[in-house]
Design a protein around this motif. Structure first.
Motif, short mmCIF file in Angstrom:
data_model
loop_
_atom_site.label_atom_id
_atom_site.label_comp_id
_atom_site.label_asym_id
_atom_site.label_seq_id
_atom_site.Cartn_x
_atom_site.Cartn_y
_atom_site.Cartn_z
N MET A 27 16.91 11.18 -61.78
CA MET A 27 17.50 11.55 -60.49
C MET A 27 16.98 10.63 -59.38
O MET A 27 17.75 10.14 -58.54
CB MET A 27 17.15 13.00 -60.16
N LEU A 28 15.67 10.38 -59.38
CA LEU A 28 15.08 9.53 -58.35
C LEU A 28 15.60 8.10 -58.46
O LEU A 28 15.82 7.41 -57.45
CB LEU A 28 13.55 9.54 -58.45
N ARG A 29 15.81 7.66 -59.67
CA ARG A 29 16.31 6.29 -59.86
C ARG A 29 17.76 6.17 -59.43
O ARG A 29 18.17 5.17 -58.83
CB ARG A 29 16.16 5.89 -61.34
N ILE A 30 18.54 7.19 -59.72
CA ILE A 30 19.94 7.17 -59.28
C ILE A 30 20.00 7.15 -57.75
O ILE A 30 20.78 6.40 -57.15
CB ILE A 30 20.70 8.39 -59.84
N ALA A 31 19.14 7.95 -57.13
CA ALA A 31 19.12 7.98 -55.67
C ALA A 31 18.80 6.61 -55.10
O ALA A 31 19.35 6.19 -54.07
CB ALA A 31 18.12 9.02 -55.18
N ALA A 32 17.91 5.89 -55.78
CA ALA A 32 17.52 4.57 -55.28
C ALA A 32 18.56 3.51 -55.61
O ALA A 32 18.98 2.75 -54.73
CB ALA A 32 16.17 4.19 -55.88
N THR A 33 18.97 3.46 -56.86
CA THR A 33 19.78 2.34 -57.31
C THR A 33 21.28 2.52 -57.05
O THR A 33 22.00 1.54 -56.94
CB THR A 33 19.59 2.09 -58.82
N VAL A 34 21.74 3.73 -56.97
CA VAL A 34 23.18 3.95 -56.76
C VAL A 34 23.47 4.36 -55.31
O VAL A 34 24.40 3.83 -54.70
CB VAL A 34 23.72 5.03 -57.74
N ALA A 35 22.65 5.27 -54.78
CA ALA A 35 22.92 5.74 -53.41
C ALA A 35 22.22 4.88 -52.37
O ALA A 35 22.59 4.92 -51.19
CB ALA A 35 22.50 7.19 -53.26
N GLY A 36 21.20 4.12 -52.78
CA GLY A 36 20.55 3.21 -51.85
C GLY A 36 19.42 3.80 -51.05
O GLY A 36 19.03 3.25 -50.01
N PHE A 37 18.85 4.90 -51.51
CA PHE A 37 17.73 5.48 -50.77
C PHE A 37 16.48 4.62 -50.94
O PHE A 37 16.31 3.94 -51.97
CB PHE A 37 17.45 6.91 -51.27
N PRO A 38 15.62 4.64 -49.93
CA PRO A 38 14.37 3.88 -50.00
C PRO A 38 13.61 4.22 -51.27
O PRO A 38 13.61 5.37 -51.72
CB PRO A 38 13.61 4.34 -48.76
N PHE A 39 12.93 3.22 -51.81
CA PHE A 39 12.31 3.44 -53.11
C PHE A 39 10.96 2.74 -53.16
O PHE A 39 10.56 2.00 -52.27
CB PHE A 39 13.22 2.89 -54.22
N HIS A 40 10.25 3.01 -54.23
CA HIS A 40 9.04 2.26 -54.53
C HIS A 40 9.08 1.96 -56.02
O HIS A 40 9.83 2.56 -56.78
CB HIS A 40 7.80 3.06 -54.16
N ASN A 41 8.26 1.01 -56.40
CA ASN A 41 8.19 0.68 -57.83
C ASN A 41 7.16 1.55 -58.50
O ASN A 41 6.08 1.79 -57.96
CB ASN A 41 7.81 -0.79 -58.03
N ALA A 42 7.48 2.02 -59.65
CA ALA A 42 6.53 2.79 -60.45
C ALA A 42 6.41 2.12 -61.81
O ALA A 42 7.40 1.63 -62.36
CB ALA A 42 7.02 4.22 -60.62
N LEU A 43 5.20 2.07 -62.31
CA LEU A 43 4.97 1.41 -63.59
C LEU A 43 4.97 2.45 -64.69
O LEU A 43 4.11 3.33 -64.72
CB LEU A 43 3.63 0.68 -63.57
N SER A 44 5.95 2.38 -65.56
CA SER A 44 5.95 3.28 -66.70
C SER A 44 5.14 2.63 -67.80
O SER A 44 4.45 1.64 -67.58
CB SER A 44 7.38 3.55 -67.17
N THR A 45 5.20 3.16 -68.98
CA THR A 45 4.38 2.62 -70.07
C THR A 45 4.70 1.18 -70.38
O THR A 45 3.84 0.41 -70.76
CB THR A 45 4.58 3.46 -71.35
N ASP A 46 5.93 0.79 -70.22
CA ASP A 46 6.27 -0.56 -70.65
C ASP A 46 7.14 -1.35 -69.68
O ASP A 46 7.61 -2.43 -70.00
CB ASP A 46 6.98 -0.49 -72.01
N GLU A 47 7.38 -0.85 -68.51
CA GLU A 47 8.24 -1.61 -67.62
C GLU A 47 8.13 -1.10 -66.19
O GLU A 47 7.63 -0.02 -65.93
CB GLU A 47 9.69 -1.51 -68.08
N ILE A 48 8.62 -1.92 -65.33
CA ILE A 48 8.68 -1.53 -63.93
C ILE A 48 9.97 -0.75 -63.69
O ILE A 48 11.03 -1.13 -64.16
CB ILE A 48 8.70 -2.76 -63.02
N GLN A 49 9.86 0.34 -62.98
CA GLN A 49 11.06 1.09 -62.64
C GLN A 49 11.07 1.31 -61.13
O GLN A 49 10.04 1.25 -60.48
CB GLN A 49 11.05 2.46 -63.31
#
Lengths: 454, 89
Positions: A27-49
């Protein structure tokens, strides 16, 4: 289950063994990448999201009846809190009510005054996070491991003067439903009601046909001129019904036409509408008072019922008058003009785990109906053995006055100009109030009440 | 789908899911409720945010998120300021 999507917020309410929190990261990623809401990068186990930075988060639920059957982080409140704490900074968890009885949980984050300027996702960011490829979130992984928890409350652009005005949520959670009332939410019963409904309509149509024929006969004795009868012929094609009546195959030809076979096999929505009307749910916010309201209901097989309602806010002047409030904020009126409210109902009627919930953000006092009126009407539909009422309201501007009004309303109801006694939340007929707990949050008031049948 | 207009909520039914839904194995009533705010109000969206904010997200994008939750879309009431999704389970 239900989901409500507003421009600035999303409400997701899910039943049974659903894994609601596992959808939060997406949900947070959709809000950032599709709706354009301000975001931050979070490091998951194997990639940047990327994940949108929420302004604030609420998560709540009643204690589960069968926690061991839940999945993911939902087996205990402790695990749910850990999941949320791993994602967000500054969250607070509460248990409200009796530990050794029915209680209610709440997790809430506070909007902070952080001024960190958030970035806006770019196409490059989207390609990095793998959103479109769908490979960055693993449904089987219960917890997104972030290198840094998401700080809530960072908002760019114009910041509202206060929280959304008129933000008020009422939730009624009912258990141990009366078996007779619960029967309404079984497919078999709903089908019978639908059949009865069709029979009644057909009989009404036949009566109209007979009346029309009688009138026609009478008129034909008087004159050969044309005649006109007003009434049900606008809903039923009486000639068509008359032509079918000879072979016993009666089908009302109306806008409310229900094909019962189709409803049984393919259309839970049709029976959902029947149940919504027959159980009284449609009258909670009736068409007469809310002509533009829309209810979307579904009857599950073999049992269970869900409904969403969308209720346009009344005109500003009407809202102000109806609330009988001392608060006369012009901003409130402006907000009401543009807003649309919702309500949602979910029912599990099985005797071993019977439960019903009703939630709405239609402000109390609208159309002259106080919160206690709504609670009484909803409780009468289900006649639960026990139920809780949570009333959550933003303090907004003019907090002291609104706070006082809110608490007074909760305890005493609002006195009407005519002096006629208004229903009080303190007194729900047939029930004994067990608990009343008030939480005074930074910008919200919460009143939790718990009742048992007398 | 009924005739939509900006002011009147209109309904879209997902017949593919709604037609043969069997909830025989569903149990346990109490729900979880999550409310996530991305801005203080609908009128205070950041400049970077698309017009209509989250409402600009197509329904099929939410499907992926709802798959993780184990819910499917049965129908949607679209309105000017809120889209109300009725979900399975």
């Amino acid at each position: 289950s239900s989901m409500f999507v507003f421009p600035h917020k999303i409400i997701l309410k899910t039943c049974g063994t659903t894994t609601l929190l596992l959808g939060l990261n997406r949900m947070l990623r959709i809000a950032a990448t599709v709706a354009g809401f301000p975001f931050h990068n979070a490091l998951s186990t194997d990639e940047i999201q990327v994940a949108a930075t929420p302004y604030r988060v609420f998560y709540s639920r009643k204690n589960f009846l069968f926690p061991d059957r839940q999945q993911g982080p939902h087996r205990s409140w402790k695990q749910e809190v850990k999941y949320l704490d791993d994602m967000f900074e500054g969250g607070s968890a509460y248990m409200v009510g009796k530990m050794n009885g029915d209680h209610w949980y709440l997790y809430i984050t506070s909007p902070s005054a952080s001024t960190t300027p958030p970035r806006t996702p770019t196409d490059d960011d989207s390609s990095i996070n793998g959103f479109n490829s769908g490979n960055s979130t693993n449904a089987s992984s219960p917890i997104l491991r972030t290198s840094k928890r998401i700080p809530t409350g960072i908002v760019s652009g114009p910041i509202a003067d206060s929280n959304e005005l008129n933000d008020e949520t009422l939730e009624i959670l009912m258990t141990d439903l009366d078996p007779v009332n619960a029967k309404q939410f079984y497919l078999e019963h709903a089908s019978a009601v639908a059949r009865d409904d069709i029979v009644a309509r057909t009989n009404a149509a036949l009566r109209a046909t007979n009346n029309k024929q009688a009138a026609k006969d009478k008129i034909s004795h008087m004159s050969d001129s044309t005649y006109s009868i007003t009434g049900t012929e606008e809903l039923f094609d009486v000639d068509d019904i008359a032509s079918h009546s000879s072979n016993g195959s009666l089908t009302p030809m109306s806008e409310d036409h229900i094909d019962i076979d189709e409803a049984l096999t393919t259309e839970g929505h049709a029976l959902g509408t029947v149940v919504s009307d027959s159980c009284g749910l449609s009258d909670v916010y009736p068409k007469s008072a809310y002509p533009d309201a829309r209810i979307d209901a579904y009857m599950f097989s073999p049992c269970g019922f869900s409904a969403n309602g969308v209720v346009p806010a009344p005109a500003a002047a009407e809202t102000t008058a109806a609330t009988e409030s001392t608060e006369t904020s012009s901003e409130t009126s402006e907000n009401a003009k543009a807003s649309m409210h919702y309500f949602t109902v979910h029912v599990t009627p099985e005797p071993n785990c019977s439960f019903a919930s009703f939630e709405t953000n239609v402000p109390g006092g609208q159309k002259g109906r106080q919160t206690a009126d709504i609670v009484k009407q909803v409780v009468d539909i289900f006649r639960p053995g026990r139920f809780s009422v949570t009333l959550f309201e933003a303090k907004g501007k003019g907090a002291p006055a609104k706070d006082q009004y809110f608490l007074a309303n909760d305890i005493n109801g609002v006195p009407s100009p005519s002096g006629v006694a208004k229903p009080r939340l303190e007194n729900i007929p047939g029930y004994r109030r067990i608990d009343r707990i008030v939480h005074d949050f930074e910008d919200y008031d919460l009143v939790f009440r718990f009742y048992e049948r007398e | 789908t009924l005739s939509p207009s900006l002011a009147t909520p209109h309904l879209t039914i997902n017949h593919e899911v709604a037609a043969d839904l069997d909830s025989s194995n569903a149990f346990e009533g109490p729900e979880k409720l999550l409310e996530v705010w991305f801005a203080p109000s609908a009128t205070s969206l950041a400049p970077s945010v698309k017009e209509n904010g989250l409402k600009s997200v197509p329904s099929d994008v939410w499907v992926g998120m709802l798959d993780l939750v184990n819910c499917k879309i049965l129908s949607v009431v679209h309105s000017e300021t809120v889209d109300a999704y009725l979900l399975s389970e």
